[in-house]
Motif scaffolding. Structure first.
Motif, PDB file in Angstrom:
ATOM      1  N   ALA A  82      -0.782   2.170   4.730  1.00 22.01           N
ATOM      2  CA  ALA A  82      -0.178   2.950   3.636  1.00 22.01           C
ATOM      3  C   ALA A  82       0.776   4.002   4.215  1.00 22.01           C
ATOM      4  O   ALA A  82       1.843   4.267   3.648  1.00 22.01           O
ATOM      5  CB  ALA A  82      -1.268   3.613   2.803  1.00 22.01           C
ATOM      6  N   PRO A  88      -4.659  -1.980   3.307  1.00 19.40           N
ATOM      7  CA  PRO A  88      -4.095  -0.646   3.568  1.00 19.40           C
ATOM      8  C   PRO A  88      -4.696   0.035   4.790  1.00 19.40           C
ATOM      9  O   PRO A  88      -4.034   0.851   5.424  1.00 19.40           O
ATOM     10  CB  PRO A  88      -4.418   0.159   2.305  1.00 19.40           C
ATOM     11  CG  PRO A  88      -5.022  -0.775   1.325  1.00 19.40           C
ATOM     12  CD  PRO A  88      -5.230  -2.106   1.962  1.00 19.40           C
ATOM     13  N   PRO A  97       0.829  -1.191   0.000  1.00 21.17           N
ATOM     14  CA  PRO A  97       0.000   0.000   0.000  1.00 21.17           C
ATOM     15  C   PRO A  97       0.871   1.252   0.000  1.00 21.17           C
ATOM     16  O   PRO A  97       2.071   1.165   0.147  1.00 21.17           O
ATOM     17  CB  PRO A  97      -0.755  -0.130   1.326  1.00 21.17           C
ATOM     18  CG  PRO A  97       0.198  -0.829   2.231  1.00 21.17           C
ATOM     19  CD  PRO A  97       0.967  -1.785   1.349  1.00 21.17           C
ATOM     20  N   GLY A  98       0.201   2.379  -0.171  1.00 21.59           N
ATOM     21  CA  GLY A  98       0.890   3.650   0.029  1.00 21.59           C
ATOM     22  C   GLY A  98       1.160   4.443  -1.223  1.00 21.59           C
ATOM     23  O   GLY A  98       1.881   5.443  -1.168  1.00 21.59           O
ATOM     24  N   HIS A  99       0.559   4.073  -2.356  1.00 19.05           N
ATOM     25  CA  HIS A  99       1.021   4.706  -3.599  1.00 19.05           C
ATOM     26  C   HIS A  99       0.808   6.214  -3.694  1.00 19.05           C
ATOM     27  O   HIS A  99       1.578   6.892  -4.369  1.00 19.05           O
ATOM     28  CB  HIS A  99       0.468   3.981  -4.839  1.00 19.05           C
ATOM     29  CG  HIS A  99      -0.971   4.188  -5.091  1.00 19.05           C
ATOM     30  ND1 HIS A  99      -1.432   5.224  -5.837  1.00 19.05           N
ATOM     31  CD2 HIS A  99      -2.044   3.486  -4.677  1.00 19.05           C
ATOM     32  CE1 HIS A  99      -2.750   5.147  -5.875  1.00 19.05           C
ATOM     33  NE2 HIS A  99      -3.139   4.104  -5.170  1.00 19.05           N
ATOM     34  N   PRO A 100      -0.162   6.841  -2.935  1.00 13.83           N
ATOM     35  CA  PRO A 100      -0.251   8.306  -3.091  1.00 13.83           C
ATOM     36  C   PRO A 100       0.796   9.087  -2.281  1.00 13.83           C
ATOM     37  O   PRO A 100       0.736  10.309  -2.244  1.00 13.83           O
ATOM     38  CB  PRO A 100      -1.664   8.637  -2.561  1.00 13.83           C
ATOM     39  CG  PRO A 100      -2.337   7.346  -2.271  1.00 13.83           C
ATOM     40  CD  PRO A 100      -1.270   6.325  -2.105  1.00 13.83           C
ATOM     41  N   ASN A 116      -4.555   6.062   4.958  1.00 16.72           N
ATOM     42  CA  ASN A 116      -4.760   4.675   5.367  1.00 16.72           C
ATOM     43  C   ASN A 116      -3.559   4.239   6.205  1.00 16.72           C
ATOM     44  O   ASN A 116      -2.411   4.380   5.748  1.00 16.72           O
ATOM     45  CB  ASN A 116      -4.895   3.760   4.141  1.00 16.72           C
ATOM     46  CG  ASN A 116      -6.316   3.727   3.614  1.00 16.72           C
ATOM     47  OD1 ASN A 116      -7.269   3.833   4.379  1.00 16.72           O
ATOM     48  ND2 ASN A 116      -6.456   3.596   2.299  1.00 16.72           N
TER      49      ASN A 116
END
Ligand SMILES: Nc1nc2c(c(=O)[nH]1)N[C@H]1C(S)=C(S)[C@@H](COP(=O)(O)OP(=O)(O)OC[C@H]3O[C@@H](n4cnc5c(N)ncnc54)[C@H](O)[C@@H]3O)O[C@H]1N2
Ligand code: MOO
Length: 429
Positions: free
Chosen positions: A332, A394, A308-311, A329
């Motif tokens: 994330a 996430p 998770p964490g893409h932004p 999240n």
């Protein structure tokens, strides 16, 4: 606000608060927040590299020994004296000159100036740590000698052995010797060594000061989730972890989803690194991008190909200080700490990158087609295996709370059971 209370104002553009898009270099977002075309996310390894280069090591400061703990050495630790600084006795007993028997002519205790020189056949009673009288050739331990009427004899036939139980001056180091390299962490042992070697103060790279801003109208500071609101999980999670990663964190400021209060908090902070949580995506109240644009920040990372964490994002404020936006999240956000915050803190604090850990997966893990995955795992140190844990969504922390590490699953296919992968150890305590 940071500890010093000094407010650093960010640059403003006359006639409006929004900087031209060219100042928001890597972004293609429109000013209102929604994204027209998604800019290419950096790969996970590339994002970590950029983060490592985004923090300039803080200037060293002199600190009394009792305030230097937790920093890292700004320069090499060089001995200010020989150690031991003078020849000393390693045992309680007698310092003797020549072969026995000896006449006991006095006493030498730790902390006293050296006894006058001994002649051949003379001895003094001596305590561990006392300066050795000039002329002494060995120390006879209390249990290896017999003294009557100031006459001393060795009770062990092989004694005296020249040099026995003497700690010669300079045995551990000579004045000027390098005891530790720059960048060494100042541990309790280093404080002890520095004191022994003559230091009252140390020059250390200070802990980077982090301003932690937790964003979200929906977040509760106590009690049960209710009326569509949830407990803030990151306020309790992040400060102790960031301290563990070398940061100084005074506390958390919880802000509502309000661009003006976020701008004021960023504008008024003099911290070495600002970290926000939440508000990184393109929802109606996600204000991190527009506020960064208003400050004139330059985006270095705007999205990472990691799940998770893409932004997650990394920016540089106009005065060069780094800013990390962690997604809201919770897992994330943890991914964002490992990917961006930890390397920036290491760079600011002059800390070396820890050696990469590796372990074999105890079970197969499906990879993401294009993105790296970070998956909570329990490590079995003896078997050198990593057991993937459930509840790794996430928004979940249940898997993480049982984890020792996050396994790095490169994009594409499935990481089969037995595959050796990189593990990022969660060094909580
Ligand atoms: N249309 C799209 N929507 C979303 C995308 C996307 O690509 N397109 N990405 C999703 C992903 S992935 C993530 S991660 C989140 C990131 O969103 P934000 O950083 O803007 O975070 P929020 O919207 O503020 O919150 C997301 C979520 O997390 C909860 N939250 C926030 N802070 C906390 C906290 N301190 N403790 C516990 N929980 C927290 C919040 O209530 C939300 O449920 O965006 C997706 N959306
Ligand atoms: O970053 Mo989001 O799903 O990956 O929570």
């Amino acid at each position: 606000m940071g500890r010093g209370g000094h407010r650093r104002r960010l640059g403003r553009v006359r006639g409006g608060n929004v900087r031209p898009m060219t100042d928001f270099a890597a972004s293609s977002r429109p000013a209102t927040g929604a994204r027209k075309t998604a800019p290419a996310a950096l790969s996970w390894p590339e994002a970590r590299r950029v983060a490592t280069g985004a923090g300039r090591r803080l200037a060293g400061v002199r600190r009394p020994l009792d305030e230097a703990l937790g920093g890292v050495l700004d320069g090499p630790l060089e001995a200010l004296t020989d150690l031991p600084a003078f020849d000393t006795s390693a045992m309680d007993g007698w310092a003797v000159a020549g072969t026995g028997p000896w006449r006991v002519v006095g006493e030498a205790l730790a902390g006293q100036r050296p006894h006058p020189a001994l002649l051949d056949g003379q001895a003094v009673r001596i305590a561990t740590g006392a300066a050795l009288p000039p002329g002494a050739t060995a120390v006879i331990r209390r249990e290896h000698g017999c003294a009557t009427d100031d006459q001393l004899r060795a009770s062990v036939p092989e004694l005296p052995v020249p040099g026995q139980d003497i700690r010669p001056r300079g045995q551990e180091c000579r004045a000027g010797d390098q005891l530790l390299p720059p960048g060494a962490a100042v541990t309790p042992a280093v404080l002890g060594l520095a004191a022994a070697a003559g230091y009252d103060e140390l020059r250390v790279v200070p802990r980077p000061r982090v301003e932690l801003l937790v964003l979200g109208d929906e977040l509760l500071g106590c009690g049960l989730p209710r009326d569509g609101r949830v407990r803030d999980a990151l306020g309790p999670l992040l400060p102790p972890w960031l301290r563990r990663l070398g940061a100084a964190v005074d506390g958390v400021r919880r802000l509502g989803d309000d661009a003006e209060s976020l701008f004021r908090a960023v504008d008024g902070s003099d911290a070495d690194l600002i970290v926000t949580t939440g508000g990184t995506a393109s929802g109606p109240v996600d204000f991190v991008h527009p506020v960064l644009r208003r400050t004139g920040a330059r985006l270095l990372v705007d999205g990472v190909a990691v799940r998770p964490g893409h932004p997650m994002l990394l920016a540089q404020l106009p005065d060069g200080r780094p800013f990390v936006g962690l997604p809201g999240n919770p897992l994330a956000a943890v991914s964002g700490v490992l990917t961006l915050v930890a390397p920036v803190l290491r760079a600011l604090g002059g800390r070396p990158e820890p050696a990469a850990g590796r372990a074999a997966l105890a079970d197969g893990v499906p990879a993401h087609p294009t993105d790296t995955r970070l998956v909570p795992v329990a490590l079995d140190d003896r078997a050198r295996t990593a057991e993937p844990l459930r509840f790794h969504g996430p928004a979940m922390l249940r898997g993480l709370a049982a984890a020792d590490a996050m396994a790095v699953i490169p994009p594409g296919g499935t990481a089969e059971r037995g595959t050796e992968v990189e593990v990022l150890v969660l060094d909580w305590e």
